[in-house]
Motif scaffolding. Structure first.
Motif, PDB file in Angstrom:
ATOM      1  N   ASP A  81       1.499 -10.295  -1.609  1.00  0.00           N
ATOM      2  CA  ASP A  81       1.452 -10.622  -0.178  1.00  0.00           C
ATOM      3  C   ASP A  81       0.919  -9.443   0.622  1.00  0.00           C
ATOM      4  OD1 ASP A  81       2.477 -13.114  -0.693  1.00  0.00           O
ATOM      5  OD2 ASP A  81       4.575 -12.549  -0.267  1.00  0.00           O
ATOM      6  N   GLU A  82       1.280  -8.244   0.163  1.00  0.00           N
ATOM      7  CA  GLU A  82       0.789  -7.044   0.854  1.00  0.00           C
ATOM      8  C   GLU A  82      -0.721  -6.907   0.656  1.00  0.00           C
ATOM      9  OE1 GLU A  82       1.628  -2.204   1.061  1.00  0.00           O
ATOM     10  OE2 GLU A  82       2.679  -3.459  -0.411  1.00  0.00           O
ATOM     11  N   LEU A  83      -1.219  -7.241  -0.582  1.00  0.00           N
ATOM     12  CA  LEU A  83      -2.661  -7.127  -0.837  1.00  0.00           C
ATOM     13  C   LEU A  83      -3.444  -8.098   0.032  1.00  0.00           C
ATOM     14  CD1 LEU A  83      -2.827  -6.724  -4.735  1.00  0.00           C
ATOM     15  CD2 LEU A  83      -3.205  -4.979  -3.012  1.00  0.00           C
ATOM     16  N   THR A  84      -2.922  -9.247   0.203  1.00  0.00           N
ATOM     17  CA  THR A  84      -3.639 -10.249   0.986  1.00  0.00           C
ATOM     18  C   THR A  84      -3.710  -9.878   2.448  1.00  0.00           C
ATOM     19  OG1 THR A  84      -1.601 -11.492   1.228  1.00  0.00           O
ATOM     20  CG2 THR A  84      -3.045 -12.116  -0.585  1.00  0.00           C
ATOM     21  N   SER A  85      -2.825  -8.990   2.829  1.00  0.00           N
ATOM     22  CA  SER A  85      -2.841  -8.588   4.237  1.00  0.00           C
ATOM     23  C   SER A  85      -3.681  -7.340   4.484  1.00  0.00           C
ATOM     24  CB  SER A  85      -1.387  -8.337   4.699  1.00  0.00           C
ATOM     25  OG  SER A  85      -0.812  -7.273   3.967  1.00  0.00           O
ATOM     26  N   LEU A  89     -10.517  -5.036   3.608  1.00  0.00           N
ATOM     27  CA  LEU A  89     -11.382  -4.969   2.419  1.00  0.00           C
ATOM     28  C   LEU A  89     -11.514  -3.550   1.922  1.00  0.00           C
ATOM     29  CD1 LEU A  89     -13.278  -6.358   0.415  1.00  0.00           C
ATOM     30  CD2 LEU A  89     -15.133  -6.109   2.097  1.00  0.00           C
ATOM     31  N   CYS A  90     -11.623  -2.618   2.817  1.00  0.00           N
ATOM     32  CA  CYS A  90     -11.794  -1.227   2.385  1.00  0.00           C
ATOM     33  C   CYS A  90     -10.587  -0.732   1.621  1.00  0.00           C
ATOM     34  CB  CYS A  90     -12.110  -0.344   3.596  1.00  0.00           C
ATOM     35  SG  CYS A  90     -10.813  -0.361   4.854  1.00  0.00           S
ATOM     36  N   GLU A  91      -9.463  -1.126   2.068  1.00  0.00           N
ATOM     37  CA  GLU A  91      -8.250  -0.694   1.365  1.00  0.00           C
ATOM     38  C   GLU A  91      -8.108  -1.422   0.051  1.00  0.00           C
ATOM     39  OE1 GLU A  91      -4.836  -1.046   3.819  1.00  0.00           O
ATOM     40  OE2 GLU A  91      -5.526   0.396   5.317  1.00  0.00           O
ATOM     41  N   LEU A  92      -8.593  -2.683   0.006  1.00  0.00           N
ATOM     42  CA  LEU A  92      -8.530  -3.406  -1.261  1.00  0.00           C
ATOM     43  C   LEU A  92      -9.426  -2.741  -2.287  1.00  0.00           C
ATOM     44  CD1 LEU A  92      -8.522  -7.148  -0.133  1.00  0.00           C
ATOM     45  CD2 LEU A  92      -6.672  -5.894  -1.212  1.00  0.00           C
ATOM     46  N   GLU A  93     -10.535  -2.244  -1.833  1.00  0.00           N
ATOM     47  CA  GLU A  93     -11.453  -1.613  -2.760  1.00  0.00           C
ATOM     48  C   GLU A  93     -10.899  -0.293  -3.287  1.00  0.00           C
ATOM     49  OE1 GLU A  93     -15.052  -1.218  -0.529  1.00  0.00           O
ATOM     50  OE2 GLU A  93     -15.639  -3.328  -0.820  1.00  0.00           O
ATOM     51  N   PRO A 140      -7.730   0.010  -6.829  1.00  0.00           N
ATOM     52  CA  PRO A 140      -7.805   0.345  -8.252  1.00  0.00           C
ATOM     53  C   PRO A 140      -7.719   1.846  -8.496  1.00  0.00           C
ATOM     54  CG  PRO A 140      -9.402  -1.340  -7.726  1.00  0.00           C
ATOM     55  CD  PRO A 140      -8.880  -0.891  -6.422  1.00  0.00           C
ATOM     56  N   THR A 141      -8.410   2.606  -7.641  1.00  0.00           N
ATOM     57  CA  THR A 141      -8.361   4.064  -7.821  1.00  0.00           C
ATOM     58  C   THR A 141      -6.936   4.571  -7.637  1.00  0.00           C
ATOM     59  OG1 THR A 141     -10.616   4.204  -6.968  1.00  0.00           O
ATOM     60  CG2 THR A 141      -9.342   6.249  -7.024  1.00  0.00           C
ATOM     61  N   GLU A 142      -6.273   4.081  -6.618  1.00  0.00           N
ATOM     62  CA  GLU A 142      -4.892   4.526  -6.361  1.00  0.00           C
ATOM     63  C   GLU A 142      -3.985   4.102  -7.503  1.00  0.00           C
ATOM     64  OE1 GLU A 142      -3.679   2.975  -2.612  1.00  0.00           O
ATOM     65  OE2 GLU A 142      -5.060   4.243  -1.447  1.00  0.00           O
ATOM     66  N   LEU A 143      -4.221   2.901  -8.013  1.00  0.00           N
ATOM     67  CA  LEU A 143      -3.379   2.439  -9.113  1.00  0.00           C
ATOM     68  C   LEU A 143      -3.611   3.281 -10.355  1.00  0.00           C
ATOM     69  CD1 LEU A 143      -3.618  -1.442  -8.696  1.00  0.00           C
ATOM     70  CD2 LEU A 143      -1.665   0.038  -8.158  1.00  0.00           C
ATOM     71  N   SER A 144      -4.879   3.650 -10.625  1.00  0.00           N
ATOM     72  CA  SER A 144      -5.170   4.480 -11.802  1.00  0.00           C
ATOM     73  C   SER A 144      -4.531   5.843 -11.658  1.00  0.00           C
ATOM     74  CB  SER A 144      -6.691   4.631 -11.966  1.00  0.00           C
ATOM     75  OG  SER A 144      -7.289   3.385 -12.192  1.00  0.00           O
ATOM     76  N   SER A 145      -4.640   6.391 -10.445  1.00  0.00           N
ATOM     77  CA  SER A 145      -4.012   7.706 -10.213  1.00  0.00           C
ATOM     78  C   SER A 145      -2.512   7.630 -10.396  1.00  0.00           C
ATOM     79  CB  SER A 145      -4.352   8.182  -8.795  1.00  0.00           C
ATOM     80  OG  SER A 145      -3.673   9.380  -8.518  1.00  0.00           O
ATOM     81  N   SER A 146      -1.909   6.589  -9.863  1.00  0.00           N
ATOM     82  CA  SER A 146      -0.441   6.436 -10.004  1.00  0.00           C
ATOM     83  C   SER A 146      -0.072   6.237 -11.458  1.00  0.00           C
ATOM     84  CB  SER A 146       0.053   5.240  -9.175  1.00  0.00           C
ATOM     85  OG  SER A 146      -0.181   5.469  -7.806  1.00  0.00           O
ATOM     86  N   SER A 147      -0.911   5.485 -12.215  1.00  0.00           N
ATOM     87  CA  SER A 147      -0.608   5.249 -13.621  1.00  0.00           C
ATOM     88  C   SER A 147      -0.672   6.544 -14.399  1.00  0.00           C
ATOM     89  CB  SER A 147      -1.586   4.212 -14.177  1.00  0.00           C
ATOM     90  OG  SER A 147      -1.390   4.046 -15.562  1.00  0.00           O
ATOM     91  N   ALA A 148      -1.700   7.382 -14.057  1.00  0.00           N
ATOM     92  CA  ALA A 148      -1.816   8.658 -14.763  1.00  0.00           C
ATOM     93  C   ALA A 148      -0.604   9.542 -14.464  1.00  0.00           C
ATOM     94  CB  ALA A 148      -3.115   9.352 -14.354  1.00  0.00           C
ATOM     95  N   GLN A 149      -0.227   9.547 -13.223  1.00  0.00           N
ATOM     96  CA  GLN A 149       0.941  10.367 -12.860  1.00  0.00           C
ATOM     97  C   GLN A 149       2.185   9.891 -13.590  1.00  0.00           C
ATOM     98  OE1 GLN A 149       1.219  10.254  -8.617  1.00  0.00           O
ATOM     99  NE2 GLN A 149      -0.620  11.537  -8.277  1.00  0.00           N
ATOM    100  N   LEU A 150       2.353   8.586 -13.661  1.00  0.00           N
ATOM    101  CA  LEU A 150       3.532   8.047 -14.341  1.00  0.00           C
ATOM    102  C   LEU A 150       3.487   8.362 -15.826  1.00  0.00           C
ATOM    103  CD1 LEU A 150       3.889   4.565 -12.594  1.00  0.00           C
ATOM    104  CD2 LEU A 150       5.373   6.555 -12.336  1.00  0.00           C
ATOM    105  N   THR A 151       2.246   8.288 -16.399  1.00  0.00           N
ATOM    106  CA  THR A 151       2.137   8.587 -17.826  1.00  0.00           C
ATOM    107  C   THR A 151       2.506  10.027 -18.082  1.00  0.00           C
ATOM    108  OG1 THR A 151       0.414   6.911 -18.055  1.00  0.00           O
ATOM    109  CG2 THR A 151       0.556   8.576 -19.794  1.00  0.00           C
ATOM    110  N   ASN A 152       1.974  10.935 -17.238  1.00  0.00           N
ATOM    111  CA  ASN A 152       2.326  12.351 -17.397  1.00  0.00           C
ATOM    112  C   ASN A 152       3.839  12.573 -17.241  1.00  0.00           C
ATOM    113  OD1 ASN A 152      -0.360  13.117 -17.829  1.00  0.00           O
ATOM    114  ND2 ASN A 152      -0.751  13.418 -15.630  1.00  0.00           N
TER     115      ASN A 152
END
Length: 593
Positions: free
Chosen positions: A46-50, A53-57, A60-72
């Protein structure tokens, strides 16, 4: 506002959500389908739909960064906390085996629950009995002081009775009675009440015993007050108990004198004084004791009687009257018994004075008994004087018959001549006879001066002294009504002496002596006896009769009608007749002499 519509006539609210579209995508795995419907996923979509477009684009980068941080972070966590993970793994393995063991234990526990339930029920039954006893013990412990006080009541009551603390004893008895009333079905309380009642009975006996002991008015008043508070006796019964106790005390005092009375019996020398001393002490004790009882009784029962006993006042007065009359009769009976044993009028006078004072003191409390004393003392005086007259006459007769005072047997002096004892040796050659002048002086002279002529006749002088001693004592206590009776007794005594002289004339003892006297000596002896008889009849008899009538009672012989007694008159007639037979006139002999 009307809902937004799209092509084909569908409303916007009817379109599926992004999560539902992704979950229904053919590329979605079956295991991830439930994830799309979770609240977190739905909220994120619901948050994504709100978002624009720029933030939607940039997502993925933010998610990858967060995933890397979580992995570390996970790598670092695993590296630093691997012991914990190993322990958790071991614990998990152990927990699995423990859970299986717990399951088997639970099964065993469930199977043993019925037995446990029955045991618990049995324990509950036993525990209830124990709890009941414990509750009783706890209740006793809680009320220990009160129970101790209740159980100590008999001991405290007994101690109060022994120490004469009767007020406290009555309070304790009332407290015990109150407890018995409050708890009528309690055996312990009733037992305490019974023991207290026994102590109260002991106190009652002690108080009643105090009434028969030596005590003054305050102590007796206190004892009667406590007896009233006990409400055991009504007022007349209490008054009777009081008088009975005081009577017992008085009897005890009189018994102490009884030993003195028994101790003097048989002691002839001091018998009169001993009896008089006994009576004086008895009268003193009687006066003090009975007077104290009367005043004590009046103060306790008559002057301060309770209002509830107002109707019993006549009975209270009757009890006191009975008590005083009883003890007065006892005193009068003792006087009637003892006074004749005290012939000395001087002692009788002292006793009469003492009893008169006693009667005067009792007159203040309504018990004047002076009128009852006169007959007793009159009788005692009469008996005493008559006894002395008789003793004097007997002594004279013994002297005339035997020539002695009667202390030696007649056999030892048989044949003794009258000249040896009837006439004084100086007058033996010519025994003196009364002259006419002496006879006239005898009737006109003082009645208390003996004729000197009697000195020549020792037996007559001794007899005269004995009679005058009795008359001198009679002067101290001479009842007027006894004059005639005493004169008759005196005439009887005089008749005995003259009869003995006449008998000596008829039967001379010297006639039977081994050596018979000559006719001249016999005539001389007869003259001695005749002279003694003449002096006796003409001098001694008139003088003694006048000494009684005029000397003691102050009555003139000429004015008073005092005829000679029959016995004496008969003897005088015999004496005159004996003189006529001899051919000699007694009067002529006296005048010629």
């Amino acid at each position: 506002m009307a809902e937004t519509t799209i092509a084909n006539g569908h409303r916007l609210s009817d379109l599926p959500s992004l999560g539902e579209i992704l979950a229904s995508s053919p590329h979605a795995s079956a295991t991830a389908a439930p994830t799309w419907s979770s609240p977190d996923t739905t909220s994120y979509l619901d948050e994504l739909t709100s978002l624009p477009l720029c933030e939607l684009e940039s997502q993925p980068t933010e998610l990858s960064s967060s995933s890397a941080q979580l992995t570390n972070a996970l790598t670092t966590l695993c590296h630093t906390s691997y012991p914990t993970f190993l322990s958790i793994h071991a614990t998990t393995s152990t927990l699995a085996s423990s859970l299986s063991s717990l399951s088997s234990s639970l099964d065993a526990l469930v199977s043993s629950l019925p037995a446990l339930e029955s045991s618990a029920a049995s324990f509950a039954v036993d525990a209830r009995a124990i709890q009941k006893d414990r509750r009783k013990a706890a209740l006793v412990l809680e009320h220990h002081d009160k129970l101790y006080d209740a159980l100590s009541l008999p001991v405290l009551l007994d101690s109060c009775v022994r120490n004469h603390s009767y007020a406290e004893a009555l309070l304790l008895a009332q407290h015990a009675a109150g407890l018995a009333t409050r708890f009528p079905a309690d055996p312990l309380v009733q037992s305490v009440k019974a023991e207290c009642d026994a102590r109260v009975q002991a106190m009652l006996a002690q108080l009643l015993r105090m009434l028969s002991e030596q005590a003054k008015l305050p102590a007796l008043f206190r004892a009667v007050g406590f007896l009233r508070k006990m409400a055991v006796l009504d007022e007349p019964e209490l008054a009777l108990a009081f008088l009975t106790g005081r009577g017992v005390y008085l009897d005890g005092l009189f018994k102490t004198l009884e030993s003195e009375r028994k101790g003097v019996q048989g002691d002839a020398e001091h018998e009169r004084e001993a009896y008089a001393r006994y009576l004086k002490r008895y009268v003193d004790l009687w006066r003090e004791g009975v007077y104290d009882v009367i005043t004590q009784y009046t103060s306790i029962f008559l002057d301060r009687a309770p209002s509830t006993s107002a109707a019993a006042h006549p009975q209270l007065h009757a009890l006191l009257t009975t008590f005083t009359n009883l003890h007065l009769q006892t005193l009068l009976a003792l006087l009637q018994e003892m006074l004749p044993l005290i012939p000395d009028p001087s002692l009788l006078t002292s006793l009469l004075t003492q009893l008169t004072y006693c009667a005067n003191s009792f007159a203040r409390v309504g018990l004047d008994f002076k009128g009852l004393l006169a007959p007793i003392f009159v009788d005692a005086v009469q008996k005493g004087i008559e006894r002395e007259f008789n003793e004097a006459a007997e002594a004279l007769c013994n002297k005339i018959r035997t020539g002695t005072d009667g202390k030696r047997p007649a056999s030892s002096i048989s044949g003794k001549k009258p000249s040896q004892y009837l006439v004084a040796p100086s007058s033996l050659p010519s025994p003196p006879l009364p002259t006419a002048a002496q006879l006239r002086a005898l009737s006109s002279g003082p009645p208390n001066v003996p004729p000197p002529l009697l000195v020549s006749y020792p037996p007559l002088a001794v007899y005269l002294n004995a009679v005058l001693t009795a008359l001198n004592g009679l002067r101290l206590l001479a009842p007027v009504e006894l004059l005639s009776a005493l004169l008759r007794a005196l005439d009887t005594s005089l008749a005995k002496g003259l009869s003995a002289l006449l008998a000596l004339t008829r039967e001379p003892p010297w006639a039977d002596a081994p050596s018979r006297p000559s006719a001249e000596d016999a005539k001389a002896e007869e003259g001695v006896v005749g002279a003694a008889a003449t002096v006796y009849a003409r001098v001694l008899v008139p003088f003694i009769r006048r000494a009684l009538v005029e000397g003691v009672y102050g009555v003139s012989m000429g004015k008073a009608n005092m005829p000679v007694g029959k016995d004496l008159k008969d003897v005088l007639d015999k004496w005159e007749g004996a003189g006529a037979e001899d051919g000699v006139s007694r009067d002529s002999e006296i005048i010629s002499a």
